[in-house]
Design a protein around this motif. Structure first.
Motif, PDB file in Angstrom:
ATOM      1  N   UNK A  98      55.574  -3.365  -7.774  1.00  0.00           N
ATOM      2  CA  UNK A  98      55.122  -2.296  -8.663  1.00  0.00           C
ATOM      3  C   UNK A  98      54.052  -1.399  -8.044  1.00  0.00           C
ATOM      4  N   UNK A  99      53.718  -1.585  -6.785  1.00  0.00           N
ATOM      5  CA  UNK A  99      52.706  -0.759  -6.150  1.00  0.00           C
ATOM      6  C   UNK A  99      53.119   0.715  -6.117  1.00  0.00           C
ATOM      7  N   UNK A 100      52.144   1.601  -6.324  1.00  0.00           N
ATOM      8  CA  UNK A 100      52.425   3.034  -6.226  1.00  0.00           C
ATOM      9  C   UNK A 100      52.722   3.426  -4.785  1.00  0.00           C
ATOM     10  N   UNK A 101      52.157   2.690  -3.828  1.00  0.00           N
ATOM     11  CA  UNK A 101      52.471   2.883  -2.410  1.00  0.00           C
ATOM     12  C   UNK A 101      53.694   2.031  -2.090  1.00  0.00           C
ATOM     13  N   UNK A 102      54.747   2.649  -1.565  1.00  0.00           N
ATOM     14  CA  UNK A 102      56.033   1.966  -1.449  1.00  0.00           C
ATOM     15  C   UNK A 102      56.426   1.567  -0.022  1.00  0.00           C
ATOM     16  N   UNK A 103      55.697   2.029   0.974  1.00  0.00           N
ATOM     17  CA  UNK A 103      56.114   1.796   2.359  1.00  0.00           C
ATOM     18  C   UNK A 103      55.570   0.462   2.870  1.00  0.00           C
ATOM     19  N   UNK A 144      47.986 -11.525   0.212  1.00  0.00           N
ATOM     20  CA  UNK A 144      48.361 -11.750  -1.176  1.00  0.00           C
ATOM     21  C   UNK A 144      48.491 -13.249  -1.377  1.00  0.00           C
ATOM     22  N   UNK A 145      48.169 -13.747  -2.572  1.00  0.00           N
ATOM     23  CA  UNK A 145      48.350 -15.150  -2.907  1.00  0.00           C
ATOM     24  C   UNK A 145      49.299 -15.289  -4.087  1.00  0.00           C
ATOM     25  N   UNK A 146      49.929 -16.452  -4.196  1.00  0.00           N
ATOM     26  CA  UNK A 146      51.023 -16.653  -5.136  1.00  0.00           C
ATOM     27  C   UNK A 146      50.603 -16.768  -6.587  1.00  0.00           C
ATOM     28  N   UNK A 147      49.317 -16.977  -6.858  1.00  0.00           N
ATOM     29  CA  UNK A 147      48.891 -17.095  -8.258  1.00  0.00           C
ATOM     30  C   UNK A 147      47.992 -15.936  -8.690  1.00  0.00           C
ATOM     31  N   UNK A 148      47.989 -14.858  -7.898  1.00  0.00           N
ATOM     32  CA  UNK A 148      47.143 -13.705  -8.190  1.00  0.00           C
ATOM     33  C   UNK A 148      47.984 -12.461  -8.475  1.00  0.00           C
ATOM     34  N   UNK A 149      47.293 -11.371  -8.828  1.00  0.00           N
ATOM     35  CA  UNK A 149      47.983 -10.122  -9.170  1.00  0.00           C
ATOM     36  C   UNK A 149      47.282  -8.944  -8.505  1.00  0.00           C
ATOM     37  N   UNK A 150      48.043  -8.153  -7.757  1.00  0.00           N
ATOM     38  CA  UNK A 150      47.518  -6.914  -7.193  1.00  0.00           C
ATOM     39  C   UNK A 150      47.729  -5.790  -8.206  1.00  0.00           C
ATOM     40  N   UNK A 151      46.671  -5.033  -8.509  1.00  0.00           N
ATOM     41  CA  UNK A 151      46.816  -3.906  -9.416  1.00  0.00           C
ATOM     42  C   UNK A 151      47.689  -2.848  -8.752  1.00  0.00           C
ATOM     43  N   UNK A 152      48.371  -2.057  -9.550  1.00  0.00           N
ATOM     44  CA  UNK A 152      49.426  -1.182  -9.028  1.00  0.00           C
ATOM     45  C   UNK A 152      48.946  -0.170  -7.994  1.00  0.00           C
ATOM     46  N   UNK A 153      47.662   0.217  -8.046  1.00  0.00           N
ATOM     47  CA  UNK A 153      47.150   1.213  -7.099  1.00  0.00           C
ATOM     48  C   UNK A 153      46.328   0.599  -5.974  1.00  0.00           C
ATOM     49  N   UNK A 154      46.401  -0.726  -5.837  1.00  0.00           N
ATOM     50  CA  UNK A 154      45.592  -1.400  -4.814  1.00  0.00           C
ATOM     51  C   UNK A 154      45.876  -0.871  -3.410  1.00  0.00           C
ATOM     52  N   UNK A 155      47.133  -0.905  -2.979  1.00  0.00           N
ATOM     53  CA  UNK A 155      47.463  -0.488  -1.621  1.00  0.00           C
ATOM     54  C   UNK A 155      47.115   0.977  -1.385  1.00  0.00           C
ATOM     55  N   UNK A 156      47.452   1.809  -2.351  1.00  0.00           N
ATOM     56  CA  UNK A 156      47.207   3.250  -2.219  1.00  0.00           C
ATOM     57  C   UNK A 156      45.726   3.534  -1.961  1.00  0.00           C
ATOM     58  N   UNK A 157      44.854   2.898  -2.717  1.00  0.00           N
ATOM     59  CA  UNK A 157      43.421   3.181  -2.596  1.00  0.00           C
ATOM     60  C   UNK A 157      42.790   2.511  -1.380  1.00  0.00           C
ATOM     61  N   UNK A 158      43.203   1.291  -1.074  1.00  0.00           N
ATOM     62  CA  UNK A 158      42.637   0.630   0.087  1.00  0.00           C
ATOM     63  C   UNK A 158      43.081   1.289   1.390  1.00  0.00           C
ATOM     64  N   UNK A 159      44.326   1.700   1.460  1.00  0.00           N
ATOM     65  CA  UNK A 159      44.814   2.373   2.669  1.00  0.00           C
ATOM     66  C   UNK A 159      44.141   3.722   2.860  1.00  0.00           C
ATOM     67  N   UNK A 160      43.949   4.434   1.766  1.00  0.00           N
ATOM     68  CA  UNK A 160      43.249   5.718   1.859  1.00  0.00           C
ATOM     69  C   UNK A 160      41.851   5.513   2.410  1.00  0.00           C
ATOM     70  N   UNK A 161      41.174   4.449   1.949  1.00  0.00           N
ATOM     71  CA  UNK A 161      39.832   4.167   2.455  1.00  0.00           C
ATOM     72  C   UNK A 161      39.859   3.911   3.957  1.00  0.00           C
ATOM     73  N   UNK A 162      40.777   3.078   4.422  1.00  0.00           N
ATOM     74  CA  UNK A 162      40.837   2.760   5.852  1.00  0.00           C
ATOM     75  C   UNK A 162      41.170   3.989   6.695  1.00  0.00           C
ATOM     76  N   UNK A 163      42.024   4.839   6.187  1.00  0.00           N
ATOM     77  CA  UNK A 163      42.392   6.041   6.940  1.00  0.00           C
ATOM     78  C   UNK A 163      41.244   7.037   7.011  1.00  0.00           C
ATOM     79  N   UNK A 164      40.398   7.045   5.978  1.00  0.00           N
ATOM     80  CA  UNK A 164      39.248   7.949   5.978  1.00  0.00           C
ATOM     81  C   UNK A 164      38.027   7.349   6.674  1.00  0.00           C
ATOM     82  N   UNK A 165      38.070   6.053   6.926  1.00  0.00           N
ATOM     83  CA  UNK A 165      36.917   5.363   7.522  1.00  0.00           C
ATOM     84  C   UNK A 165      37.367   4.485   8.694  1.00  0.00           C
ATOM     85  N   UNK A 166      37.681   5.091   9.816  1.00  0.00           N
ATOM     86  CA  UNK A 166      38.215   4.338  10.966  1.00  0.00           C
ATOM     87  C   UNK A 166      37.226   3.353  11.579  1.00  0.00           C
TER      88      UNK A 166
END
Length: 273
Positions: free
Chosen positions: A27-32, A90-112
């Motif tokens: 369900x992540x907004x980031x699909x790649x 990721x762990x098997x008993x946890x839940x990633x919020x739908x925008x997790x990847x989108x926001x974390x990747x944006x941070x890494x790309x803006x902060x090398x």
């Protein structure tokens, strides 16, 4: 076409929670992404459940250890099969919020300058959310005296940094603190991580979780602390005291330890173990 993110997860007898964890990635907004799941010798329906998901979505890849090898080995196995530029945990008993990847990747790309990024976490159990974990935004070496500084399953690494640090250490003392060991080794190589304040992850932990932590794992953590502090040159004077912290914590009754953590997390203090 190579995926941008490789999600890695080791699983063992997780039939009750695995579907919700997988769905949160789908369900992540980031699909790649690709999702590499390593079954570490499950004896329940975990393997079959993941297999069915892999049939429906080709981005989900199921691999299997020949026998139970532990989380560090399983994650390294996933990394060996990965093709992305980033490695997301990721762990098997946890839940990633739908925008997790989108926001974390944006941070890494803006902060090398950062090699990995974590995020704040909602703590939940059968009765719902009971606390919030917030890590210090920019931990430094001496902060590892107080704990692992980052919540492992919330992290996205730059793959090149993870490889440079030789990935996870498969050893007796890292059976329950492979993350703590890895973070200290990365900081030894002058790598750094960042804790985002926004909660992008829900982490399952209940009172029963504490009763599962046998004292031998507390001893292992003390060994990891000693080796890590010595390498980072923070063993003296305070470090030698904090080496014994898990041994003392292990003597606290589970109900009391849970109550202490509830108070700490509700106050949104830094991540501690």
């Amino acid at each position: 076409m190579m995926p941008k993110v490789s999600v890695i997860m080791g699983v063992l007898n997780s039939q009750e929670t695995i579907s919700k964890a997988i769905e949160s990635i789908v369900s992540q907004t980031f699909k790649d992404w690709e999702f590499i799941i390593c079954d570490d010798g499950s004896t329940d329906e975990t393997y079959n459940i993941v297999y069915q998901y892999s049939l429906k979505d080709r981005r989900i890849k199921l691999i299997k250890n020949e026998k139970n090898m532990g989380l560090a080995y399983s994650l390294n196995n996933c990394i060996e099969h990965s093709m992305g530029d980033y490695i997301a945990r990721m762990d098997a008993d946890d839940v990633s919020h739908s925008d997790r990847f989108e926001k974390q990747l944006k941070f890494l790309e803006l902060n090398p300058q950062y090699d990995f990024v974590s995020c704040s976490t909602l703590m939940f159990d059968e009765d719902g959310v009971w606390g919030v974990l917030e890590g210090k935004p920019e931990p430094v070496k001496k902060d590892f005296l107080y704990g692992a500084c980052f919540n492992h399953p919330t992290i996205i690494f730059r793959k090149e940094s993870l490889i440079k640090a030789s990935c996870y250490n498969v050893a007796k003392e890292t059976r329950r603190c492979e993350d703590y060991d890895l973070f200290m080794r990365m900081y030894l190589l002058n790598m750094t991580g960042f804790n985002m304040r926004e909660p992008l992850f829900s982490y399952y932990e209940s009172r029963r979780a504490y009763s599962k932590r046998t004292y031998k794992y507390r001893i292992d953590e003390a060994v990891v602390r000693f080796k890590g502090y010595r390498s980072l040159k923070i063993l003296f004077p305070l470090g030698i005291i904090f080496v014994f912290k898990p041994l003392v914590v292990g003597l606290i009754p589970a109900r009391i330890l849970h109550a202490i953590k509830q108070r700490l997390y509700k106050k949104k203090d830094s991540i501690q173990t």
